[in-house]
Design a protein around this motif. Structure first.
Motif, PDB file in Angstrom:
ATOM      1  N   UNK A 194      39.341  32.759  52.222  1.00 19.98           N
ATOM      2  CA  UNK A 194      37.849  33.619  51.289  1.00 19.98           C
ATOM      3  C   UNK A 194      37.879  32.413  49.978  1.00 19.98           C
ATOM      4  N   UNK A 195      36.906  32.637  49.109  1.00 21.89           N
ATOM      5  CA  UNK A 195      37.518  32.764  47.341  1.00 21.89           C
ATOM      6  C   UNK A 195      38.132  33.358  47.221  1.00 21.89           C
ATOM      7  N   UNK A 196      39.085  33.037  45.763  1.00 24.30           N
ATOM      8  CA  UNK A 196      40.386  32.775  45.265  1.00 24.30           C
ATOM      9  C   UNK A 196      40.554  33.751  44.605  1.00 24.30           C
ATOM     10  N   UNK A 197      40.978  34.987  44.516  1.00 23.59           N
ATOM     11  CA  UNK A 197      41.020  36.120  43.597  1.00 23.59           C
ATOM     12  C   UNK A 197      41.190  35.807  42.091  1.00 23.59           C
ATOM     13  N   UNK A 198      40.263  37.006  41.468  1.00 19.64           N
ATOM     14  CA  UNK A 198      40.483  36.917  40.497  1.00 19.64           C
ATOM     15  C   UNK A 198      41.715  37.962  39.343  1.00 19.64           C
ATOM     16  N   UNK A 199      41.927  38.504  40.407  1.00 19.56           N
ATOM     17  CA  UNK A 199      42.903  39.531  40.215  1.00 19.56           C
ATOM     18  C   UNK A 199      44.383  38.922  39.422  1.00 19.56           C
ATOM     19  N   UNK A 200      44.852  39.411  37.655  1.00 10.80           N
ATOM     20  CA  UNK A 200      45.932  38.934  37.453  1.00 10.80           C
ATOM     21  C   UNK A 200      47.516  39.158  37.712  1.00 10.80           C
ATOM     22  N   UNK A 201      47.202  40.614  38.428  1.00 11.23           N
ATOM     23  CA  UNK A 201      48.443  40.148  39.378  1.00 11.23           C
ATOM     24  C   UNK A 201      48.929  38.835  40.378  1.00 11.23           C
ATOM     25  N   UNK A 202      48.212  38.533  40.464  1.00 12.56           N
ATOM     26  CA  UNK A 202      47.564  37.906  41.986  1.00 12.56           C
ATOM     27  C   UNK A 202      47.958  37.135  41.554  1.00 12.56           C
ATOM     28  N   UNK A 203      47.685  35.654  39.728  1.00 11.53           N
ATOM     29  CA  UNK A 203      48.302  34.822  39.318  1.00 11.53           C
ATOM     30  C   UNK A 203      49.453  35.046  38.710  1.00 11.53           C
TER      31      UNK A 203
END
Length: 308
Positions: A194-203
């Motif tokens: 899927x499209x990369x997540x935008x969640x700051x916690x993931x990055x």
């Protein structure tokens, strides 16, 4: 530095478990290891063609083993508690002599069998305490521990006596893991990655794992192993599962019963004891090499450290 490595590796279980809440396991691993491999590309500069070929011959098969490790470990982590994973993965140190027995023909000592027995009792207490009924996640973590033992053994077998620099080798291994996860994600996941997540916690979690749990940890191990004894390294790195369990309690609000803590302590103690015995065998192995003029696997003196 080694205590910091143990600390960040302990934190890696909780952070990886957090990251896969936002993105599939294969996608998370693809992002993490493609970034790591890209950051290590400058290490290829100045290598001769002969050394590059040597790095690739060792790095590709070792990268495939590493791919199996992280797929098993991260899927297992998504299905069990991070505290369980932190203790169970440390059993790789106990498994290593048995993998050496199968691959290299070196039979484990009686102490190795005792350490394995203590670890199994610890796993029993940690996971159930009544009947040994591992859940799917625990079983995958134990499979990853066996694969880590294979990684130690085959790294020794494929790199012993060869001029293979460490950072380019790590770049190839992580590249194989990243590319393999991309291919698996496209082939296995419905609709592909899927499209990369935008969640700051993931990055932030992924960035921490890349910078601290791979790049910093790799440098710190190499720095420390040149300046201290394997025994000291084993003692300090033996704190990793404790930090992992404490971080899981703090970050993920997991709870461990007294029985589970006892099981974890038994696993950790057996792993550290096994590593210490292997470290203490160094003088004997050196004398045997000098006497018999034969090559003895350096993994016999390995401290059980793996690339997280």
């Amino acid at each position: 530095m080694l205590l910091l490595v143990a600390l960040v590796w302990g934190a890696s279980y909780g952070l990886a478990k957090t990251a896969v809440l936002f993105y599939p396991v294969l996608g998370f691993l693809a992002v993490r290891f493609c970034i790591t491999s890209a950051l290590l590309q400058p290490a290829w500069r100045g290598l001769t063609r002969h050394r590059r070929v040597a790095v690739l011959k060792a790095g590709v098969p070792l990268g495939l083993i590493l791919l199996s490790i992280f797929v098993s470990e991260t899927y297992g982590l998504s299905l069990t508690r991070a505290s369980n994973a932190a203790f169970l993965i440390s059993m790789c140190v106990v498994f290593t002599p048995f993998v050496e027995w199968i691959v290299l023909g070196f039979r484990p000592s009686i102490a190795g069998f005792v350490a394995a027995g203590v670890s199994l009792v610890g796993a029993w207490l940690l996971t159930s305490g009544a009947t040994l009924s591992l859940n799917g996640g625990d079983a995958l973590i134990l499979a990853a521990a066996v694969l880590r033992a294979m990684m130690v053994t085959f790294t020794n077998k494929l790199t012993r006596g060869r001029d293979i620099p460490a950072f380019p080798l790590t770049g190839v291994q992580t590249g194989v893991v990243g590319l393999g996860c991309v291919i698996l994600g496209i082939a296995v996941l419905p609709g592909g990655l899927p499209e990369l997540p935008h969640a700051p916690l993931f990055w932030s979690s992924t960035g921490f794992l890349v910078v601290f749990c791979t790049l910093f940890a790799f440098f710190a191990q190499n720095y420390a192993l040149r300046r201290t004894s394997p025994t000291r390294v084993s003692l300090l790195m033996g704190m990793e599962p404790v930090f992992g369990a404490l971080f899981a309690v703090y970050w993920l609000h997991e709870t461990l019963s007294a029985r589970a803590w006892l099981g974890g302590v038994l696993i950790m103690s057996a792993s550290v004891w096994a590593a210490l015995r292997r470290s203490s065998s160094m003088p004997e192995i050196k004398r045997m090499v000098q006497k018999n003029k034969r090559t003895v696997p350096s993994s016999l003196t390995d401290t059980g450290l793996g690339d997280r």
